[in-house]
Design an enzyme around this catalytic site. Structure first.
Site, PDB file in Angstrom:
ATOM      1  CG  HIS A 192      27.273 -25.497 -39.689  1.00 35.87           C
ATOM      2  ND1 HIS A 192      26.844 -26.407 -38.861  1.00 35.87           N
ATOM      3  CD2 HIS A 192      28.622 -25.981 -40.148  1.00 35.87           C
ATOM      4  CE1 HIS A 192      27.864 -27.040 -38.486  1.00 35.87           C
ATOM      5  NE2 HIS A 192      28.860 -26.945 -39.202  1.00 35.87           N
ATOM      6  CG  ASN A 208      -0.154  -0.059   2.487  1.00 42.59           C
ATOM      7  OD1 ASN A 208       1.141   0.063   2.613  1.00 42.59           O
ATOM      8  ND2 ASN A 208      -1.164  -0.051   3.474  1.00 42.59           N
ATOM      9  CG  HIS A 227      33.015 -25.622 -32.956  1.00 41.56           C
ATOM     10  ND1 HIS A 227      31.477 -26.133 -33.242  1.00 41.56           N
ATOM     11  CD2 HIS A 227      33.408 -26.172 -34.375  1.00 41.56           C
ATOM     12  CE1 HIS A 227      31.209 -26.814 -34.273  1.00 41.56           C
ATOM     13  NE2 HIS A 227      32.386 -27.000 -34.777  1.00 41.56           N
ATOM     14  CG  ASN A 228      30.821 -24.339 -36.487  1.00 40.00           C
ATOM     15  OD1 ASN A 228      31.742 -24.458 -37.050  1.00 40.00           O
ATOM     16  ND2 ASN A 228      30.045 -25.382 -36.780  1.00 40.00           N
ATOM     17  CD  GLU A 267      35.086 -26.205 -42.317  1.00 42.56           C
ATOM     18  OE1 GLU A 267      34.078 -26.708 -43.127  1.00 42.56           O
ATOM     19  OE2 GLU A 267      35.197 -26.362 -41.142  1.00 42.56           O
ATOM     20  CG  ASP A 311      12.160 -31.102  -7.462  1.00 42.06           C
ATOM     21  OD1 ASP A 311      11.442 -32.002  -7.339  1.00 42.06           O
ATOM     22  OD2 ASP A 311      11.400 -29.984  -7.978  1.00 42.06           O
TER      23      ASP A 311
END
Length: 779
Positions: free
Chosen positions: A377, A177, A332-333, A411, A729
């Site tokens: 890719h 409030n 990578h990539n 590449e 859990d």
């Protein structure tokens, strides 16, 4: 159908009172940030209309405003049924604020707008950038400068200030409030907000203790009293009492004793007076060269009280050794933001990797339209980006995090004509950054990272009649070279079909211009470890799939180590990892492989360990390999540890004492975490280990464990220690809360705080573990 209860309408006078209170809270938070009466902060608190840009056809006006807590931004949304939480984002989630057309979105969709009106908010996680256009240059400058100041000042706050800011924000949130008072119900809601479950009796007991005025509501000093009870650290009080006098002061002499006995600090006599001056808030204590409990806590929460050795936050290793003597942070990539088959490619992925300290990035190059090579890719549905845009991004961000060399791993699948375009782009965009000739006539071994500072090297194929890139080139225009096509290894039916349709060739015609950009990193197929009588040129390097590399490490570990003393080796993920999952880099580091490339976009244990290794040596992206991985005479094998010069075996004792302000992982109001801590050792096989604490139920705010664990470490130089906190859990997989990984050699002893990191590797503002560390030589 659920009914929506209307809030009672407030009168004008009530609205004015609330508005004034809101201004007061905002002003107080501005002071906490050190931004009192700052004009940029005032502008952000007022808010302004901004154009949000998503595409050529989507550009819409939205209102943005800094909330009174000075740490969250509210954004207007036109979406129906959008939750209030989704309209807010935290300033802690912002990685960067860029002015002008500095994102792909701005480059594509806002070129018609002057740069000085444009800016972008870059988030830490995988969230999309927020591209915005202000109505004027002044407005844009207010947002850019204001956000920059808040981020900078928030980062420079000490742990106690961050905690205070956070708790007062949660208190404000619980004050439904907005009367600046706290009822018992609001107190209970607040405790849930900060991640602690308290039964009704205990909550009422705390409430009555603080409610000195007996008004059934806490206000002002009473709320401060509640804050003190909440943030009490009894475990630190008991340590402080051992070294303090009856007046509550720890003398400089006693602080020296604590630093020497407990913290194993060799320079305790010099360090103690400096710590008092730096962290003691009480002027009287400071003048008397002593420390109070508050100053002691601030020291333990500071960088000097961190588990990570602060001297390792700067470059401290010898950077004058050959390049092959270092582990190199490698991606990578790099262009991919998500998976390997259908996800987006983006220059943003290169920026993120480089700012995370990555020093080797990968570019898969294919013929594009309009004689412009593209990166994507191959054989997949991943999107395409321009080669030239990637080179520009590399130029702009290569050396923002580290001054040491960046390797562009090419590449190449392009035609000769487009290869010439690639060479031209690299030469004209990178200019002096591009290394095109040997350094200082160095023709027998790699130059050092120190010699290559500020330089970009190209790794790629070299024309066969230019076998010696070090001693000059001939005039051959183009020739067939062996092709390396990692994309063709992807284990996906549609990819295999496309590879078969293409009729994959084992050779590729290489343009002289592209060949000439390769100096020290000539790609060759691996034909086996070299015959000592017929050594290969040091600048020849091979790429290995993870399975091939792991097989070599397992079967010929010592030979692989010897190979990696003179040659660079690049490792890349297996073709079946189409989801961009990662492999553990540790076994390959253990045999001296330098360029162990991971998918930087994928969070998880492997990336945590990777970033843990490379936070060493000033986060420079280069870590010097241990002596036994650089010694030509080494007989070290990680598979079978025998007596040798690989360091003294250590016994590591870790006591997990307590946790502080662990974040909620389940945002449900009634969900409280049940934390447990797991300690992992990653190193040679004999050292790999895992131990865990008990579960503390319903307390993520200040759980106490007080549990001890011991580990025997055979090869300390190769070991990393990872602390993982999870929400237990019983019925499903535990939820990740936070983690911290560091090299064993960067551990500080004694009582230390561990500042936990998020899933994406970013620091939480105030989530910590408090631990005790002791390291002894084994008999």
């Amino acid at each position: 159908m659920q009914c929506i209860r209307r809030q009672p309408k407030r009168s004008v006078s009530q609205e004015n009172i609330l508005l004034e209170q809101s201004r007061r809270v905002a002003a107080l938070n501005g002071i906490r940030l050190g931004l009192k009466d700052d004009k940029d902060l005032k502008f952000l608190l007022k808010g302004s209309q901004l154009l949000k840009v998503k595409s050529n056809s989507w550009r819409k006006e939205r209102f943005y405003k800094l909330q009174e807590d000075c740490k969250t931004i509210w954004q207007e949304s036109k979406k129906v049924l959008r939750s209030p939480e989704s309209q807010i984002f935290s300033i802690e989630d912002i990685r960067d604020v860029r002015s002008g057309h500095k994102t792909e979105g701005m480059e594509k969709y806002a070129k018609d707008v002057p740069e000085h009106r444009c800016f972008s908010i870059i988030f830490k996680d995988q969230r999309k950038n927020l591209d915005l256009i202000a109505s004027s240059e002044d407005d844009a400058n207010h947002w850019i400068a204001g956000l920059g100041k808040i981020i900078a000042h928030s980062n420079s706050m000490n742990q106690k200030q961050k905690l205070q800011h956070w708790i007062h924000t949660c208190l404000r949130k619980a004050d439904k409030n907005k009367d600046n008072k706290m009822s018992l119900k609001e107190l209970k809601d607040f405790l849930k907000e900060v991640n602690i479950e308290v039964d009704d009796y205990h909550a009422k007991e705390i409430f009555q203790h603080c409610d000195k005025s007996k008004t059934e509501a806490l206000e002002d000093d009473e709320i401060e009293e509640f804050y003190k009870i909440l943030t009490e650290r009894k475990e630190i009080d008991s340590i402080f009492q051992m070294y303090s006098d009856s007046q509550g002061f720890m003398s400089c002499q006693n602080l020296v004793r604590f630093l020497y006995e407990m913290q194993q600090e060799e320079d305790a006599v010099v360090a103690a007076p400096a710590l008092i001056q730096r962290y003691e808030p009480n002027e009287r204590a400071k003048r008397g060269n002593a420390m109070t409990k508050d100053g002691f806590l601030m020291y333990l929460l500071s960088d000097e009280g961190n588990i990570f050795n602060p001297s390792h936050r700067k470059v401290y290793q010898d950077m004058t050794q050959p390049l092959s003597h270092y582990l190199v942070s490698s991606s990578h990539n790099t262009y991919l933001m998500e998976d390997q088959l259908t996800g987006p490619s983006s220059t943003e992925a290169y920026i993120r990797a480089l700012t995370k300290g990555c020093r080797c990035v990968e570019l898969d190059c294919w013929d594009g339209p309009n004689s412009e090579p593209v990166i994507y890719h191959g054989y997949t549905l991943t999107s395409k980006i321009l080669f030239s845009d990637v080179i520009k991004a590399i130029k702009n961000y290569a050396f923002k995090t580290s001054p040491y060399p960046v390797i562009i791993s090419l590449e190449n699948h392009c035609s000769v004509d487009q290869q010439k375009v690639m060479a031209q782009h690299m030469t004209t965009i990178l200019q002096d950054m591009l290394l095109v000739a040997p350094v200082d006539g160095n023709k027998s071994q790699f130059p050092s990272p120190e010699q290559l500072k500020g330089k970009i090297l190209v790794k790629g194929k070299k024309l066969s009649r230019q076998e010696d890139p070090i001693n000059g080139n001939n005039n051959l225009e183009a020739e067939d070279v062996s092709d390396e096509d990692e994309a063709a290894e992807i284990e996906d039916e549609s990819v295999k079909t496309k590879v078969e349709q293409k009729g994959k060739s084992d050779t590729l015609k290489l343009a002289k211009e592209l060949s000439d950009t390769v100096v020290y990193c000539k790609s060759v197929h691996f034909e086996g470890f070299e015959d000592p009588n017929h050594p290969r040129a040091f600048y020849e390097m091979s790429s290995f799939s993870e399975s091939k590399a792991l097989k070599l490490a397992q079967e010929s570990g010592t030979s692989f180590i010897h190979h990696n003393i003179r040659h660079l080796s690049r490792i890349y993920p297996a073709g079946w990892r189409t989801d961009s999952s990662n492999y553990s880099p540790v076994d390959l580091w253990n045999v001296g492989c330098q360029i162990v490339a991971l998918n930087f976009q994928t969070a998880g244990t492997e990336m945590d360990v990777y970033q843990g290794r490379f936070q060493d040596n000033g986060f420079s992206g280069y870590v010097l390999k241990p002596e036994f991985l650089r010694d030509e005479q080494t007989k070290f094998s990680p598979k079978s540890i025998t007596e040798g010069t690989w360091g003294t075996k250590k016994k590591l004792l870790i006591k997990i004492i307590s946790g502080q302000q662990l974040p909620k992982v389940n945002k449900s109001k009634n969900s409280i975490v049940d934390p447990k801590v797991t300690i992992e050792i990653h190193g040679v096989q004999q050292d790999n280990n895992k131990k865990q604490t008990k579960v503390i139920e319903n307390n993520g705010f200040n759980p106490n464990w007080n549990e001890e664990f011991t580990f025997d470490i055979e090869i300390p130089a190769l070991a990393l220690v990872r602390f993982v906190v999870e929400d237990f859990d019983m019925s499903t997989k535990n939820d990740f809360i936070g983690q911290y990984t560091l090299p064993f050699t960067s551990l500080k002893q004694g009582y230390r705080h561990i500042h936990l990191l998020t899933k994406n590797g970013d620091p939480y503002s105030s989530s910590t573990l408090f631990v005790y560390i002791n390291i002894q030589d084994c008999d």
